[in-house]
Structures are given as C-alpha cells and as structure tokens.
Design an enzyme around this catalytic site. Structure first.
Site, PDB file in Angstrom:
ATOM      1  N   VAL A   1       0.909  -1.165  -0.032  1.00 35.88           N
ATOM      2  CA  VAL A   1       0.072  -0.070   0.143  1.00 35.88           C
ATOM      3  C   VAL A   1       1.011   1.046  -0.039  1.00 35.88           C
ATOM      4  CG1 VAL A   1      -2.054  -0.896   1.161  1.00 35.88           C
ATOM      5  CG2 VAL A   1      -0.158  -0.234   2.549  1.00 35.88           C
ATOM      6  N   CYS A   2       0.613   2.137  -0.742  1.00 33.78           N
ATOM      7  CA  CYS A   2       1.777   3.419  -0.871  1.00 33.78           C
ATOM      8  C   CYS A   2       0.990   4.740  -1.155  1.00 33.78           C
ATOM      9  CB  CYS A   2       2.376   2.977  -2.186  1.00 33.78           C
ATOM     10  SG  CYS A   2       2.944   1.325  -2.501  1.00 33.78           S
ATOM     11  N   THR A   3       1.787   5.639  -1.214  1.00 33.63           N
ATOM     12  CA  THR A   3       1.396   7.084  -1.602  1.00 33.63           C
ATOM     13  C   THR A   3       2.151   7.601  -2.720  1.00 33.63           C
ATOM     14  OG1 THR A   3       0.345   7.581   0.619  1.00 33.63           O
ATOM     15  CG2 THR A   3       0.828   9.449  -0.823  1.00 33.63           C
TER      16      THR A   3
ATOM     17  N   ASN B   1      -4.366   4.122  -2.566  1.00 32.96           N
ATOM     18  CA  ASN B   1      -4.753   2.572  -3.227  1.00 32.96           C
ATOM     19  C   ASN B   1      -6.103   2.887  -3.647  1.00 32.96           C
ATOM     20  OD1 ASN B   1      -2.265   2.320  -0.921  1.00 32.96           O
ATOM     21  ND2 ASN B   1      -2.063   1.023  -2.776  1.00 32.96           N
TER      22      ASN B   1
ATOM     23  N   ARG C   1      -5.475   8.034   3.522  1.00 35.91           N
ATOM     24  CA  ARG C   1      -4.102   8.824   3.617  1.00 35.91           C
ATOM     25  C   ARG C   1      -4.492   9.895   2.323  1.00 35.91           C
ATOM     26  NH1 ARG C   1      -1.479   4.684   1.398  1.00 35.91           N
ATOM     27  NH2 ARG C   1      -3.378   3.381   1.463  1.00 35.91           N
TER      28      ARG C   1
END
Ligand SMILES: *[C@@H]1O[C@H](CO)[C@@H](O)[C@H](O)[C@H]1NC(C)=O
Ligand SMILES: *[C@@H]1O[C@H](CO)[C@@H](O)[C@H](O)[C@H]1NC(C)=O
Ligand SMILES: *[C@@H]1O[C@H](CO)[C@@H](O)[C@H](O)[C@H]1NC(C)=O
Ligand SMILES: *[C@@H]1O[C@H](CO)[C@@H](O)[C@H](O)[C@H]1NC(C)=O
Ligand SMILES: *[C@@H]1O[C@H](CO)[C@@H](O)[C@H](O)[C@H]1NC(C)=O
Ligand SMILES: *[C@@H]1O[C@H](CO)[C@@H](O)[C@H](O)[C@H]1NC(C)=O
Length: 358
Positions: free
Chosen positions: A105-107, A283, A296
């Site tokens: 999971v990322c930004t 995500n 986020r």
C-alpha cells in the site's frame, strides 16, 4: 546536541547505492548487491511470516521453483542468479518477488512547480497483516525490509539508463527515474479481479498477462520518452490491476493510469488550466471515496494544498510524505525524484509513536 541528532537521523535514513550492470549476463547482475545483503534477505522468511503452518512452505519449496522457468527473461535468469548468489532456496526468492505485487500500500504524487519542473515523490508501505509486534508497535516484515532498501544505478556502456529505489533480491521495479525523461512509481490497486487470480492463472498455465513490476522495470529500462512509457503502461495486459504514476520532463506531463488487468480504466492528468498542478494516488480509484479506515488521500491533499504550487520542492514534498498517517508504521522508504535534474534520493523511514499502524 542538535547537530549530533541531525547526523544521527541522516545516518539512520541513509540508503546505499549499487550499480547494476546491464551488460553483464542476467545471472551475474545482482552479485554485488546480494553479497552485501544476503544476511538481511535471509531474515525475511516471508513463507513463515505469511502462514506459519508449513502449508505455504510446501508451496514455496516445491511449486514455486517449478514456476521460475515460466518467467520471461531477463527476470528468470536474474532470479536464479540471486538464489545462487545468496544460497537461499529458489522458491523463497520467487515468493519474495511475487509478494510485492500483492501486498504493497503506498502514496505517490507528481507535482509541477510554477516554473514547469516536475517533482515525483512516494512512500512505499509494505507488510500489512504480516505480523504485528504489539510490544514494539511495529510490523515484523516491514522492519525486516528496511535493511534491504537500496538505491540502484542501472548502467549500459557505463552510462546510467535509469535509477531506482528497491529491495535487495527483488528484480521488478516499483520506483524509478529515467534521468531527464520520466519518473515512474507503481501502487497496488485492490480489486475483485485481483492479484491472486492472475497469479493462480499463471501457475496453471494461462500466461498472457505481464507481471506489473516487470512491466515497470521494462519501461524504465527501454522506453525513451514520457509518451512511450505512457503507451506501454496503458496498453500492456497485466496479471493484476495497478496504478501507474508517471511524471515527464515538461509542463503538464504527470498522470495516474488506473489499470484493470486488461485495459486502462482512467488516465488522470495534471491540468494547470483546471488548477490541477499535482496528481496524487494512494490505493483507491481517484473518483471514489477511499476506505474510511484508510484515508491517506485527504490529509495528503490537504498538505499539498497548503504547500501551494509556488512553494513545492523536494523539501516540501518530503514534508508532505512525512505527515501522519501518510507516514505510518508500514512505511519502509520515501523516495524523491526530479526529472529535470536527473536525481533520485531516498530515505529509510521510522514513524515515531504515536503513529497509525497503516
Ligand atoms: C523490538 O525492538 C528492539 C529494539 O529495536 C529489538 O531489539 C527487538 O528485537 C524487537 N523485538 C522483536 C520481537 O522484534
Ligand atoms: C565508467 O565511468 C566512470 C565515471 O563515470 C569512470 O570513472 C570509469 O573509468 C568508466 N569505466 C569504464 C570501463 O569506462
Ligand atoms: C530491454 O530491451 C532489450 C533489447 O531489446 C532486451 O534484451 C531486454 O530484455 C529489455 N529489458 C527488459 C527489462 O524487458
Ligand atoms: C524531454 O523528453 C524528450 C523525449 O520525450 C526529449 O526529446 C527532450 O530532449 C527532453 N527534454 C529535456 C529538457 O531533457
Ligand atoms: C485540494 O485542492 C483541490 C483543488 O483546489 C480540491 O479539489 C480539493 O478538494 C482540496 N482537497 C483538500 C483535502 O483540501
Ligand atoms: C516554503 O517551504 C519552506 C520549506 O522548504 C518553508 O520553510 C517556507 O516557510 C515555505 N514558504 C511559504 C511561503 O509557505
């Protein structure tokens, strides 16, 4: 004391550089990285972190090694080379190479400043559900991954082709820059038509899709412009859905490509006329609300909006990516890239308590 503290953090976050020589045969390319990092790679033990029952171990030791020969080159030979160099079971290395495809999971954000420079930043968050250590308030696998973070300089004819932040032992790419041309990150896209199905189909013999991070690596290695990169990322059939976040070298060149396995669902671009000077992806599809337990996006956009286009820089982008919960207990590294200067810098992250688990 302040100076000492500053040095301490500098040292703590520092990521070492390695050269990967593309003129070497694939099986020899990773030797210097693996020689340094094999002890840390051995520590990961994903098979047991994931299902501590022995069942998965059987899959990993017996089924996965058979799979290696179905992978395309150069990936097949690179993975075999890593197993040979590290002395780690081939199945473990394959598992390691599959799992980032399914568990990140990322930004990611691409932003354009008032002069038309493009900045690309990302946090890589990995290890969700892979063992919460209640005493240390940390994720076991996320912690074990931090020593594996490396910066890579891929060269051909002794010249940089692209640069990347990656994990030792992993041959696909999740984060990279082709200096002066484009920057690229991949984020996972959860979907019912998700990663498992494609991977199972691959094991069962239906092999017409491409591994997502192999595509990212191929594009970084072989595409020669933003447009060419965009075309391949949009058109290639994949094993699982994904978001590709691409930045270019001139005004307006920044986009999020939302992919299903087979086609592009949406391309969301920087559009200064509409006041959209950045695009940001976590995500979730950008036209939908994020999961309320994992938002986020709203805090990240709030930070970007507060920063304003006139003050965006690598420094302020780092500040945005250091804001909780964009920075959380899963965050292993932050990478910052600037195409016009050809630079990539990365930092191993720690999220001091109190900090969200994700
Ligand atoms: C908890 O953190 C400490 C210090 O960072 C470390 O020495 C210890 O091994 C960790 N415990 C576990 C169970 O990972
Ligand atoms: C490769 O480039 C570096 C500097 O960019 C130089 O020091 C080195 O001699 C070059 N090596 C070869 C084999 O050309
Ligand atoms: C890039 O192109 C070269 C030449 O066609 C090919 O040998 C290589 O495998 C490609 N790299 C990747 C990662 O696909
Ligand atoms: C930007 O990329 C194009 C290829 O798409 C290239 O021709 C051009 O030289 C690049 N511009 C700069 C300033 O590097
Ligand atoms: C940030 O600014 C954009 C564009 O003005 C706006 O659409 C968005 O709602 C803002 N988001 C937040 C969280 O402030
Ligand atoms: C711009 O960013 C810097 C940090 O790089 C910060 O110190 C400064 O206050 C910001 N300026 C404005 C006008 O927000």
């Amino acid at each position: 004391t302040l100076k000492v503290l500053g040095l301490y953090f500098l040292f703590k976050g520092a990521v070492s550089w390695y050269t990967v020589d593309l003129d070497l045969p694939p099986s020899k390319r990773w030797t210097s990285v693996i020689t340094d990092k094999k002890k840390d790679v051995r520590q990961i033990d994903l098979a047991n972190a994931f299902v501590p029952s022995g069942r998965l171990v059987e899959l990993v030791d017996i089924t996965l090694p058979l799979m290696v020969n179905t992978l395309p080159n150069p990936f097949k030979d690179e993975i075999k080379g890593i197993a040979a160099d590290s002395g780690i079971h081939l199945g473990e290395i394959i598992l390691f190479n599959i799992f980032y495809e399914v568990f990140t999971v990322c930004t990611s954000v691409v932003a354009e400043d008032a002069k038309g420079n493009l900045f690309h930043g990302r946090n890589l968050d990995f290890g969700l559900f892979l063992g919460w250590d209640a005493k240390n308030k940390s994720w076991t696998v996320s912690e074990k991954l931090k020593p594996l973070v490396v910066n890579l300089d891929f060269k051909r004819n002794n010249q940089t082709v692209f640069k990347s932040t990656s994990f030792a032992g992993y041959v696909g790419m999740l984060t990279g820059i082709k200096p002066y041309l484009f920057s690229l990150t991949m984020n996972e896209r959860f979907s019912l038509d998700g990663g498992y199905i494609g991977i199972l189909e691959w094991i069962l013999g239906k092999r017409d899709g491409m591994w997502m991070s192999f595509l990212t690596r191929s594009v970084l290695e072989n595409a020669t412009s933003y447009e060419e990169a965009k075309f391949h990322l949009a058109q290639t059939k994949l094993l699982a859905p994904a978001y590709f976040i691409l930045g270019g070298n001139q005004t307006g060149q920044g986009c999020i490509i939302t992919r299903s396995r087979v086609f592009t669902i949406d391309t969301f671009e920087i559009d200064l006329k509409l006041g959209r000077w950045y695009v940001l992806e976590t995500n979730y599809d950008h036209w939908k609300e994020p999961l309320f337990l994992d938002d986020r996006r709203t805090p990240a956009m709030k930070c970007m909006n507060l920063t304003k286009q006139t003050n965006i820089s690598l420094q302020t982008l780092y500040d945005v990516l250091s804001t909780k919960p964009i920075l959380n207990k899963l965050t292993t590294y932050t990478t910052l890239m600037q195409v016009s200067k050809g630079t990539l810098e990365s930092y191993i992250r720690d999220c001091p308590n109190p900090c969200m688990p994700w």
